[in-house]
Design a protein around this motif. Sequence first.
Motif, PDB file in Angstrom:
ATOM      1  N   GLU A 135      78.105  11.915  51.495  1.00  0.00           N
ATOM      2  CA  GLU A 135      76.882  12.355  52.163  1.00  0.00           C
ATOM      3  C   GLU A 135      77.209  13.154  53.412  1.00  0.00           C
ATOM      4  O   GLU A 135      78.334  13.160  53.901  1.00  0.00           O
ATOM      5  CB  GLU A 135      76.024  11.140  52.541  1.00  0.00           C
ATOM      6  CG  GLU A 135      74.972  10.776  51.543  1.00  0.00           C
ATOM      7  CD  GLU A 135      73.820  11.786  51.448  1.00  0.00           C
ATOM      8  OE1 GLU A 135      73.782  12.784  52.209  1.00  0.00           O
ATOM      9  OE2 GLU A 135      72.955  11.572  50.592  1.00  0.00           O
ATOM     10  N   ASP A 136      76.189  13.773  53.945  1.00  0.00           N
ATOM     11  CA  ASP A 136      76.299  14.579  55.157  1.00  0.00           C
ATOM     12  C   ASP A 136      75.678  13.814  56.315  1.00  0.00           C
ATOM     13  O   ASP A 136      74.456  13.641  56.365  1.00  0.00           O
ATOM     14  CB  ASP A 136      75.574  15.912  54.948  1.00  0.00           C
ATOM     15  CG  ASP A 136      75.545  16.778  56.190  1.00  0.00           C
ATOM     16  OD1 ASP A 136      76.201  16.435  57.205  1.00  0.00           O
ATOM     17  OD2 ASP A 136      74.855  17.817  56.154  1.00  0.00           O
TER      18      ASP A 136
ATOM     19  N   ARG B 163      72.649  15.299  58.086  1.00  0.00           N
ATOM     20  CA  ARG B 163      71.370  15.463  57.387  1.00  0.00           C
ATOM     21  C   ARG B 163      70.303  14.702  58.165  1.00  0.00           C
ATOM     22  O   ARG B 163      70.545  13.618  58.694  1.00  0.00           O
ATOM     23  CB  ARG B 163      71.507  14.937  55.956  1.00  0.00           C
ATOM     24  CG  ARG B 163      70.253  15.111  55.113  1.00  0.00           C
ATOM     25  CD  ARG B 163      70.491  14.868  53.640  1.00  0.00           C
ATOM     26  NE  ARG B 163      70.956  13.542  53.281  1.00  0.00           N
ATOM     27  CZ  ARG B 163      70.168  12.470  53.157  1.00  0.00           C
ATOM     28  NH1 ARG B 163      68.882  12.566  53.394  1.00  0.00           N
ATOM     29  NH2 ARG B 163      70.683  11.317  52.783  1.00  0.00           N
TER      30      ARG B 163
END
Length: 188
Positions: free
Chosen positions: A19-20, A23
């Motif tokens: 994941e980022d 975000r």
Amino acid sequence: MDEERIKKLVRELIIEIGEDPTREGLIKTPERIANAYKEIFGGYDSNSDLSVQFSEDSEVVVVRDIQFYSMCEHHMLPFFGKIQLAYSPNGRIFGISKLVRLVEKYSRRLQIQERMTKNIADELYSHGVKGVAVITEAEHLCMKMRGVKNNASVSSAAFRGIYERKEEKENIINIIKNPSKTFFTQNS
């Protein structure tokens, strides 16, 4: 607990699972988890303070349905449920909130249900009561959402003092399961 270190480690974990962390929905996740962990794992620093007692006596004191939430030490996933706790005082009783704090002390840790049940019984019994019964019923997300993916619940029990005798154990289990019927039957 080092909150800044937890935030950094959670950010790294977010990256490792693909994941980022920048975000929008994840930006504050490390901070939220650090704050949640302070509460979830607060049992390491808590004190049940069972030294606070009152000069009263009773044949048995039962506290039912003490809710708890804990984290499985094997998968760091929640398990939760209710504890039925009974004890026979020896001239002194505990404040009910102290018994709830005793459950929180052991449930707010990395834990297994069987040890938690035993720890609660041992600590309460160490304060001079005649007998202790602790029955724990729980659901384990490590079993429901991974691995065997089963909805089974788990029960564990610990008995100390007079409740270790078969007849007393059966009697206290009946009182916990059906209090009004058992109390009225015994006193008639």
